[in-house]
Design an enzyme around this catalytic site. Sequence first.
Site, PDB file in Angstrom:
ATOM      1  N   PHE A 197       0.862  -1.186   0.000  1.00 15.25           N
ATOM      2  CA  PHE A 197       0.000   0.000   0.000  1.00 15.25           C
ATOM      3  C   PHE A 197       0.892   1.227   0.000  1.00 15.25           C
ATOM      4  O   PHE A 197       1.747   1.375   0.865  1.00 15.25           O
ATOM      5  CB  PHE A 197      -0.922   0.024   1.225  1.00 15.25           C
ATOM      6  CG  PHE A 197      -1.921   1.152   1.169  1.00 15.25           C
ATOM      7  CD1 PHE A 197      -3.110   1.008   0.480  1.00 15.25           C
ATOM      8  CD2 PHE A 197      -1.637   2.372   1.762  1.00 15.25           C
ATOM      9  CE1 PHE A 197      -4.017   2.074   0.378  1.00 15.25           C
ATOM     10  CE2 PHE A 197      -2.534   3.438   1.669  1.00 15.25           C
ATOM     11  CZ  PHE A 197      -3.727   3.285   0.977  1.00 15.25           C
ATOM     12  N   LYS A 233       2.872   9.375   8.645  1.00 15.00           N
ATOM     13  CA  LYS A 233       2.004   9.082   9.785  1.00 15.00           C
ATOM     14  C   LYS A 233       2.418   9.691  11.132  1.00 15.00           C
ATOM     15  O   LYS A 233       1.807  10.632  11.599  1.00 15.00           O
ATOM     16  CB  LYS A 233       1.844   7.584   9.913  1.00 15.00           C
ATOM     17  CG  LYS A 233       0.987   7.007   8.776  1.00 15.00           C
ATOM     18  CD  LYS A 233       0.649   5.584   9.047  1.00 15.00           C
ATOM     19  CE  LYS A 233      -0.179   4.943   7.945  1.00 15.00           C
ATOM     20  NZ  LYS A 233      -1.589   5.309   7.957  1.00 15.00           N
ATOM     21  N   ASP A 287       9.327   2.745   1.653  1.00 13.94           N
ATOM     22  CA  ASP A 287       8.130   3.431   2.141  1.00 13.94           C
ATOM     23  C   ASP A 287       8.001   3.087   3.620  1.00 13.94           C
ATOM     24  O   ASP A 287       7.481   2.035   3.987  1.00 13.94           O
ATOM     25  CB  ASP A 287       6.907   2.968   1.339  1.00 13.94           C
ATOM     26  CG  ASP A 287       5.614   3.632   1.816  1.00 13.94           C
ATOM     27  OD1 ASP A 287       5.593   4.134   2.954  1.00 13.94           O
ATOM     28  OD2 ASP A 287       4.630   3.624   1.055  1.00 13.94           O
TER      29      ASP A 287
HETATM   30  C1  LIG Z   1       2.996   2.270   3.852  1.00 14.45           C
HETATM   31  C2  LIG Z   1       2.094   3.416   3.500  1.00 14.45           C
HETATM   32  N1  LIG Z   1       2.451   4.239   2.519  1.00 14.45           N
HETATM   33  C3  LIG Z   1       1.688   5.288   2.166  1.00 14.45           C
HETATM   34  C4  LIG Z   1       0.496   5.541   2.806  1.00 14.45           C
HETATM   35  C5  LIG Z   1      -0.345   6.702   2.392  1.00 14.45           C
HETATM   36  O1  LIG Z   1      -0.300   7.703   3.363  1.00 14.45           O
HETATM   37  P1  LIG Z   1      -1.393   8.870   3.367  1.00 14.45           P
HETATM   38  O2  LIG Z   1      -2.707   8.244   3.686  1.00 14.45           O
HETATM   39  O3  LIG Z   1      -0.906   9.814   4.434  1.00 14.45           O
HETATM   40  O4  LIG Z   1      -1.367   9.490   2.028  1.00 14.45           O
HETATM   41  C6  LIG Z   1       0.084   4.698   3.855  1.00 14.45           C
HETATM   42  C7  LIG Z   1      -1.185   4.918   4.538  1.00 14.45           C
HETATM   43  O5  LIG Z   1      -1.729   4.085   5.197  1.00 14.45           O
HETATM   44  C8  LIG Z   1       0.904   3.600   4.210  1.00 14.45           C
HETATM   45  O6  LIG Z   1       0.559   2.761   5.184  1.00 14.45           O
END
Ligand SMILES: Cc1ncc(COP(=O)(O)O)c(C=O)c1O
Length: 396
Positions: free
Chosen positions: A136, A250, A221
């Site tokens: 994700f 986050k 990520d």
């Molecule tokens: C691993 C990862 N990357 C990116 C995101 C996207 O972040 P945002 O919702 O702040 O755009 C998330 C959100 O849950 C995530 O868990």
Amino acid sequence: MTSNIAQEALMPTYKKWPVTFVSGSGSYLIDTTGKKYLDFLSGIAVCSLGHCHPKVTEALTSQANTLWHVSNLFGNEIAPQVAHELDLLIRSDYLDTPGKVFFTNSGAEANECAFKLARLFGGRGRHVVLSAYGSFHGRTLATLHATGQPEKHEPFWPLPEGFSHIAFNDYKAFENAIKGNVAALIIEPTQGEGGVIVPEPGYLRQVRELCSEMGILMIADEVQTGLGRMGTWFRCHIEDVVPDIVTVAKSLGNGMPIGACWAKAEIADLFSPGDHGSTFGGQPLASSAALATLAELRAIDAPNRAMEYGKILKDNLMEVDHVIEISGDGLLLGVKVGGNFAQKVAENALQRGLIVNPVRPDVIRMAPPLNVSDAEITEAISKFSDSLKESLSNNG
Ligand SMILES: Cc1ncc(COP(=O)(O)O)c(C=O)c1O
């Protein structure tokens, strides 16, 4: 009544649980009826210091009385300090040369920044970013395509070109996917939304080595896994790996929206003025929350605390009937139960005043604040165990 009207005014993008919160303190939230909940999700791994942490609140309040926003046409005194702190944490003892940071408002935007750097790095014709199935990476069109869940892509075709997916935790699959048009790999070092899936020991290190050998960028990520939650400042550090690019969001502002894309200097310097930007990114107000959050995470020695309390939580969970496996490290755990009733368990837990989240039909995610107490863990275990029992009795 008021809260129903408020919900109907929102686009129907979320299947909301039937609770509306009005205040929070530490590990607890209060809803509109005055009921108290123990929050073992922390706004999805966001409020790592708990709700309304006094030091972050103080920093925000002071900054709110001083300066909120100036745009990136001008400098501010706080964003560079946050960038410096983040850089030190990401490089740790592994890298001597400082990297550089671009601030965003979210995790998806941090990944978008990484993709643009990958395009500049690869040049025309070498623009593909590989990512893993089950991953994700966000909800913007590019991060949606990077997200390795084809069912989420379906309604939104055509998606931006230049993304291709490989099996997670499968070194050979990565090796085979490297063609002349590949510029980068983006990888969650532990898949969060996908079910708290941890790769085999050694996988991230092998990936790092192959990226270096083939001249491909390794983008980690760490939006969910970063900043101490998994027992190291960044999950990649567990294998002594420093990626070329790291994205965070986050927990960076403990609930204040702020994200960041860090890159090694030679990659960051591929950007020239005008190549990228964000109106709000790195503004003084959000940056003040991040600066206070990083200072407090350091003060509590977040990685060690996550490791110590993660072990206590894991040991206690293993004693609960019908818990069959626990994945994850530190305080990001996936609790596997003996059947597809994770949703029911989470619903029952909510009724009992415990917030947890089903990430797969048989896996419940727990991500409590990193300063959670022994007593709160005991309370959570008792409520979780009762919720699990109730789900089973209703099932059978
Ligand atoms: C691993 C990862 N990357 C990116 C995101 C996207 O972040 P945002 O919702 O702040 O755009 C998330 C959100 O849950 C995530 O868990």
